[in-house]
Scaffold this motif. Structure first.
Motif, PDB file in Angstrom:
ATOM      1  N   ALA A 240      -0.868   9.646  -3.730  1.00 21.76           N
ATOM      2  CA  ALA A 240      -2.246   9.647  -3.240  1.00 21.76           C
ATOM      3  C   ALA A 240      -2.336  10.278  -1.859  1.00 21.76           C
TER       4      ALA A 240
ATOM      5  N   GLY B 109      -5.147   5.792   1.752  1.00 22.01           N
ATOM      6  CA  GLY B 109      -5.464   4.480   1.186  1.00 22.01           C
ATOM      7  C   GLY B 109      -5.696   3.454   2.274  1.00 22.01           C
TER       8      GLY B 109
ATOM      9  N   LEU C  41       0.830  -1.203   0.000  1.00 23.93           N
ATOM     10  CA  LEU C  41       0.000   0.000   0.000  1.00 23.93           C
ATOM     11  C   LEU C  41       0.867   1.256   0.000  1.00 23.93           C
TER      12      LEU C  41
ATOM     13  N   VAL D 259      -4.467   1.940 -10.821  1.00 21.13           N
ATOM     14  CA  VAL D 259      -3.889   2.338  -9.533  1.00 21.13           C
ATOM     15  C   VAL D 259      -4.028   1.247  -8.466  1.00 21.13           C
ATOM     16  N   ALA D 260      -5.261   0.754  -8.273  1.00 18.08           N
ATOM     17  CA  ALA D 260      -5.521  -0.182  -7.179  1.00 18.08           C
ATOM     18  C   ALA D 260      -5.227  -1.632  -7.533  1.00 18.08           C
TER      19      ALA D 260
ATOM     20  N   ARG E  89     -11.531   8.497  -6.417  1.00 18.63           N
ATOM     21  CA  ARG E  89     -11.156   7.348  -5.588  1.00 18.63           C
ATOM     22  C   ARG E  89     -11.062   6.137  -6.498  1.00 18.63           C
TER      23      ARG E  89
ATOM     24  N   ILE F 256      -7.858   3.578  -2.847  1.00 22.49           N
ATOM     25  CA  ILE F 256      -6.864   4.647  -2.939  1.00 22.49           C
ATOM     26  C   ILE F 256      -7.605   5.977  -3.118  1.00 22.49           C
ATOM     27  N   ASP F 257      -7.339   6.893  -2.219  1.00 19.71           N
ATOM     28  CA  ASP F 257      -8.021   8.187  -2.214  1.00 19.71           C
ATOM     29  C   ASP F 257      -7.159   9.251  -2.888  1.00 19.71           C
TER      30      ASP F 257
ATOM     31  N   HIS G 130       1.726   6.948  -6.828  1.00 23.33           N
ATOM     32  CA  HIS G 130       0.631   7.737  -7.392  1.00 23.33           C
ATOM     33  C   HIS G 130       0.369   9.024  -6.617  1.00 23.33           C
TER      34      HIS G 130
ATOM     35  N   PRO H  28      -5.540   9.615  -6.078  1.00 22.11           N
ATOM     36  CA  PRO H  28      -4.248   9.444  -6.759  1.00 22.11           C
ATOM     37  C   PRO H  28      -4.034  10.627  -7.694  1.00 22.11           C
TER      38      PRO H  28
ATOM     39  N   MET I  17       0.968   4.158  -2.797  1.00 21.86           N
ATOM     40  CA  MET I  17       0.646   5.537  -2.426  1.00 21.86           C
ATOM     41  C   MET I  17       1.726   6.501  -2.899  1.00 21.86           C
TER      42      MET I  17
ATOM     43  N   TYR J 214      -5.625   7.511 -12.566  1.00 23.70           N
ATOM     44  CA  TYR J 214      -6.494   7.423 -11.395  1.00 23.70           C
ATOM     45  C   TYR J 214      -7.517   6.287 -11.491  1.00 23.70           C
TER      46      TYR J 214
END
Length: 576
Positions: free
Chosen positions: A248, A251, A239, A542-543, A509, A529-530, A246, A532, A243, A537
């Motif tokens: 972010a 997360g 994680l 991303v996730a 998100r 992920i909040d 990206h 990015p 993070m 995104y």
């Protein structure tokens, strides 16, 4: 003249004798009255004063229970420390000793002097809390009158920020403040015991006796979590790497065993070290996996597809007319990223077609989807007992029935809200032959009962469709979630955040929720992920890679046998 003066002198002597005798009698009576008064009316006061001079009652705190992971590894334990306290009434008579005390404490001598003199009628004051035993030993070796030490315990977290959001922390008195430490305070911390110490006039201990309230006494107990420390560490690293890549804002990742309901990992970013007071800030220790709620976006689509198949309206190969120009409901137009005139239901899920899932939802009565969402816990708190959990929002069935467009938005995950824990919990349906299982964080705390949602045949079909949603050859957006040598299935999602009451075009998100191994579903991983802000995104971009890394580590750590080896050309050749 001489004869007449003799009776007068005799009379004066007698009067003086009686006067003196009267004085002594009055004194004797006063002493007797005072003695009787003290004996019968001042007994409690005198005993208390005597105890204050020769008896001490020292509280000995209970050692807080250790918190272990599922394998017996300690992740929160209490270590012995020493706290320094003073008796100002004694120390004030020994002010010449203050330079030693000031030097040890690294504080001005005058400051210590005023502190003592301002409290010289007091018998107790904490001077320094939670010193390492070796430091306290140095001070006590100085033998300063009126300075004493007391054993206390300080909480220590070996994995620091990696487990901080789950465990929380304790205060200076070793009482739980956040997380598991707070939720299981009564279990982890027993009652303190009191020791009665009797001293003689020279301050020597002549009796020491422990006083225990047997009726109300409660022992400290250890606590075993379902967390696997190894998976917790690997999930945290994956994680944090994602993070940073990206850029972010925040997360969360949840890893769970769908069969048992055990949460194997719960990690968040940003994070702080609870062993350091300066890191105990809400921004660093907030457990976003349960506190942050959001619209689930496309991660809800497998449930729409499953509902359509459960009620016999659709099959994996049923054709859905999607159209290239969008789908209009009243004044609102629904569009797809992938333009196509039509596609089968499997492709609807693989390409995450909004129009496709809306048409499947429209074939069902709104009450069907509403009841399914309610049964999988949307809008409800979990059973893990951590404080600060937000239940999310489901809304009312009446609104779904009255507004066709609002009902349509539910099919692609808007207008409802969940947290990351709920995302993982919802997907347990696909790992338990259609049965929903609540997740748990503490072993033996409770054993969650399952709730039937879909039939085993439908969930088996959905699993294959989720696998297709990670197939690069089909143009699926979740292909970065794949794990070498394992069959993996899952669904990505991307939503626009609401900023100042409106959906933002720049704040997003990203999600991915997936299951493995598909041939024998066991583990679910949910990634959120909040915001990015670099290198894309979309959830699949991303996730999904974070999911892949976490799931790969989980399968390796748990010793899961690969179920996709035959996909390797060399293995196929050997098999022939």
């Amino acid at each position: 003249m001489k004869n007449s003066s003799k009776p007068a002198k005799r009379k004066w002597r007698e009067w003086r004798r009686y006067f003196v005798l009267g004085i002594f009698t009055l004194i004797a009576v006063a002493v007797a009255v005072r003695a009787l008064y003290l004996q019968y009316y001042m007994t409690d006061f005198l005993l208390e004063q005597g105890d204050n001079r020769f008896v001490r009652h020292m509280n000995k705190p209970a050692i807080r229970g250790t918190i272990f992971d599922r394998n017996g590894e300690p992740i929160a334990l209490s270590t012995e420390v020493r706290s320094i306290w003073i008796d100002p009434s004694i120390l004030s008579q020994n002010l010449h000793e203050l330079p030693k005390l000031a030097y040890f404490l690294k504080r001005p001598e005058e400051e210590i002097k005023q502190l003592v003199l301002n409290r010289q009628k007091s018998r107790f004051y904490w001077l320094k809390r939670q010193l390492p035993p070796h430091e306290a030993k140095v001070l006590m070796a100085l033998k300063i009158p009126g300075v004493y030490d007391q054993i206390e315990y300080k909480r220590y977290y070996p994995d620091a920020e990696i487990t901080s959001h789950i465990l929380g922390f304790t205060d200076i008195d070793d009482d739980g403040i956040e997380g598991i430490e707070l939720a299981y305070q009564d279990w982890l911390k027993g009652n303190s015991t009191t020791t009665r110490i009797l001293k003689d006039a020279k301050g020597r201990v002549i009796e020491r006796r422990e006083i225990v309230d047997q009726e109300n006494h409660r022992e400290s107990q250890d606590l075993n979590l379902t967390i696997d420390r190894r998976i917790q560490i690997s999930a945290y690293r994956a994680l944090k790497t994602g993070m940073i890549k990206h850029e972010a804002v925040a997360g969360s990742v949840i890893v769970a065993d769908m069969r048992t309901g055990d949460i194997l990992a719960m990690v968040n970013q940003p994070a702080g070290n609870p062993n350091r007071l300066e890191d105990r800030r809400a921004t660093l220790l907030k457990n976003r996996a349960i506190t942050d709620i959001f619209e689930p976006g496309s991660t809800i689509k497998p449930f729409i597809v499953a509902a359509g198949m459960e009620h016999g309206r659709w099959k994996p190969d049923s054709i859905v007319k999607t159209g290239r120009s969008g789908y209009r409901i009243g004044k609102n137009l629904i569009r797809d990223v992938s333009l196509s005139d039509s596609m089968d239901v499997t492709t609807v899920l693989a390409k995450s077609s909004n129009i496709g899932v809306v048409k499947i939802a429209e074939s069902l009565d709104p009450s069907i989807l509403f009841n399914i969402f309610n049964q999988i816990g949307i809008g409800q708190k979990s059973q893990i007992r951590l404080t600060g959990e937000e239940p999310g929002r489901l809304g009312t069935l009446r609104r779904w029935q009255l507004d066709p467009f609002e009902y349509a938005t539910k099919a692609y995950g808007y207008g409802i809200s969940v947290n990351t824990l709920k995302l993982a919990q919802m997907y347990t349906v696909f790992g338990n032959e259609g049965n929903y299982r609540p997740l748990r964080l503490v072993k033996n705390d409770y054993y969650p009962e399952t709730t039937p949602i879909f039939s085993p045949k439908v969930t088996e079909d959905v699993l294959v469709m989720l696998e297709a949603a990670t197939d690069k050859a089909r143009g699926a957006g979740g292909w970065r979630a794949t794990v070498p040598n394992f069959r993996v299935g899952g669904k990505s999602g991307t939503i626009r955040k609401i900023i100042n009451g409106k959906y933002s075009s720049t704040h997003h998100r990203s999600f991915f929720v997936g299951i493995a191994p598909i041939s024998d579903p066991r583990y679910v991983v949910a990634v959120m992920i909040d915001e990015p802000r670099k290198d894309g995104y979309y959830g699949g971009l991303v996730a999904a890679p974070i999911f892949s890394e976490v799931m790969r580590s989980t399968l390796r750590i748990m010793g899961t046998k690969p179920d996709a080896l035959l996909d390797d050309p060399n293995i196929k050749l050997i098999a022939k």
